[in-house]
Design a protein around this motif. Structure first.
Motif, PDB file in Angstrom:
ATOM      1  N   THR A   2      36.272 -15.940  16.938  1.00 17.00           N
ATOM      2  CA  THR A   2      36.933 -16.641  15.821  1.00 17.00           C
ATOM      3  C   THR A   2      36.082 -17.767  15.247  1.00 17.00           C
ATOM      4  N   ILE A   3      34.953 -18.102  15.882  1.00 16.89           N
ATOM      5  CA  ILE A   3      34.140 -19.198  15.341  1.00 16.89           C
ATOM      6  C   ILE A   3      32.746 -18.718  14.943  1.00 16.89           C
ATOM      7  N   ILE A  24      31.545 -12.462  14.837  1.00 16.11           N
ATOM      8  CA  ILE A  24      31.816 -11.034  14.901  1.00 16.11           C
ATOM      9  C   ILE A  24      33.162 -10.780  14.226  1.00 16.11           C
ATOM     10  N   GLU A  25      33.246  -9.732  13.406  1.00 10.12           N
ATOM     11  CA  GLU A  25      34.477  -9.527  12.635  1.00 10.12           C
ATOM     12  C   GLU A  25      35.610  -8.951  13.478  1.00 10.12           C
ATOM     13  N   VAL A  55      28.767  -7.891  12.329  1.00 13.48           N
ATOM     14  CA  VAL A  55      28.423  -9.304  12.537  1.00 13.48           C
ATOM     15  C   VAL A  55      28.293  -9.956  11.170  1.00 13.48           C
ATOM     16  N   LYS A  56      29.078 -11.003  10.941  1.00 13.66           N
ATOM     17  CA  LYS A  56      29.016 -11.697   9.647  1.00 13.66           C
ATOM     18  C   LYS A  56      28.104 -12.904   9.761  1.00 13.66           C
ATOM     19  N   LEU A  63      29.058 -13.440  21.316  1.00 12.73           N
ATOM     20  CA  LEU A  63      29.716 -13.254  20.015  1.00 12.73           C
ATOM     21  C   LEU A  63      31.165 -12.793  20.196  1.00 12.73           C
ATOM     22  N   ALA A  64      31.367 -11.862  21.125  1.00 11.84           N
ATOM     23  CA  ALA A  64      32.716 -11.315  21.311  1.00 11.84           C
ATOM     24  C   ALA A  64      33.654 -12.372  21.887  1.00 11.84           C
TER      25      ALA A  64
END
Ligand code: BTN
Length: 339
Positions: free
Chosen positions: A30-31, A73-74, A63-64, A25-26
């Motif tokens: 951006t995706i 991840i925001e 986490v969105k 995720l990190a």
């Protein structure tokens, strides 16, 4: 060499696959990544991915998204995730074995057990939260979830046990230099291990070891730093602080820990190759307690006042006593500023 014993009965570290999920995720912040792709890459079911995402959210990772659309991840999560840390610690002995716990009694206790079981030099034990964090002299160390650094380094140094106090100084210097970049004022070190800013403590070090009189088997150096606490517990507020309280802004625990371990590596290597002199010299530069400080010393057997007069090459503090009984060599004890 100490024989390697099984680590099977050690407490369960954070699942490597949650660590992999966090890294995935990190690295793709951006995706939006679909739950199906995550499940495939990590090798678990989509339901498991969803459960872990919930767990990360409970820990404050933003986490969105949801199972149908995918997740992203925001912002970079401030979790001390082993895979990402290992990447940033490349070239140091700390990159190889990082044990991360979301919740543990004490990283020092775990590291001592790992030392006994033959884990190698450089092993790191990290926790997001400690339920029985330990400080010096039997005190406890308040270790609230995800706001502080709770880290223990397992070392197998080629030094006699009498020189072990220098490991505490090495850690103190490393933590002090790392924190200096987050602070607007220069941090101080109160011998041997208290990290201070504006006279209040924001970090400490607890070194423990397993040794015979002439042989050090292993030492564990536990470092606690108050980073993002918004306020300290009432009973500590007069004497303790955090980087956030001092600067009115949050700080990255991850970046601070990377800097700390890189400084530790540098000071430690210097100590092993050139002995204690460079460490003592650096301590003299950054600690107001090195020389000429009026102090009250409390040891197991007595209390006295005096003036600090430098360090012995073993790291022991010299204090010139007020009562005319000459210079005392303080091996261990509490040091407080005297008026
Ligand atoms: C002190 O100043 O009294 C020493 C505090 C040391 C706290 C750290 S937090 C990580 C490691 N695990 C522990 O239980 N204690 C040390």
């Amino acid at each position: 060499m100490t024989p390697r014993k099984s680590t099977a009965h050690l407490p369960q570290t954070t699942d490597r696959r949650i660590d992999a999920l966090l890294t995935l995720l990190a690295e793709n912040a951006t995706i939006v990544i679909s739950g199906a792709r995550i499940a495939k890459e990590i090798g678990v079911t989509r339901q498991q991915v969803w459960r872990w995402i919930e767990k990360l959210r409970a820990l404050g990772v933003k986490v969105k998204g949801h199972p149908h659309t995918g997740y992203h991840i925001e912002r970079f999560p401030d979790i001390l995730a082993p895979q990402m840390l290992s990447h940033r610690l490349y070239g140091t002995p700390f990159a190889r074995r990082i044990h991360h716990f979301f919740k543990i009694d004490s990283t020092n206790t775990v590291a001592m057990r790992m030392g006994e079981q033959g884990e190698p030099h450089g092993t790191l034990v990290l926790a997001e939260e400690q339920t029985a964090g330990r400080g010096r002299a039997g005190r406890s160390w308040v270790s609230e979830r995800s706001v502080g650094i709770y880290c223990t380094i397992l070392l197998r140094p080629p030094i006699p046990p009498a020189h072990a106090p220098l490991l505490t100084l090495v850690a103190g210097l490393a933590a002090r230099d790392a924190a200096a970049e987050d602070l607007d004022k220069s941090p101080d070190i109160r011998w041997p291990n208290d990290l201070l800013v504006g006279g209040k403590k924001f970090g400490g070090i607890l070194t423990e070891m397993h040794a015979e009189p002439d042989r050090l088997h292993y030492a564990v150096v536990g470092i606690g730093i108050n980073v993002n606490q918004s306020k300290m517990p009432a009973e500590l507020a007069e004497i303790a602080t955090s980087l956030k309280i001092e600067t009115s802004r949050p700080h990255s625990r991850f970046e601070l820990l990377v800097r700390l371990l890189r400084h530790f590596d540098r000071y430690y290597n210097r100590f092993i190759s050139d002995g204690s002199q460079p460490i003592v010299r650096r301590f003299a530069e950054v600690s107001s307690y090195f020389r000429g400080k009026r102090v009250r010393i409390t040891t197991l057997t007595e209390q006295f006042t005096g003036t600090t007069a430098g360090l012995e090459s073993s790291g022991v503090l010299r204090v010139s006593r007020d009562d005319g009984r000459g210079t005392e060599l303080v091996l261990a004890g509490d040091v407080a500023e005297a008026d």
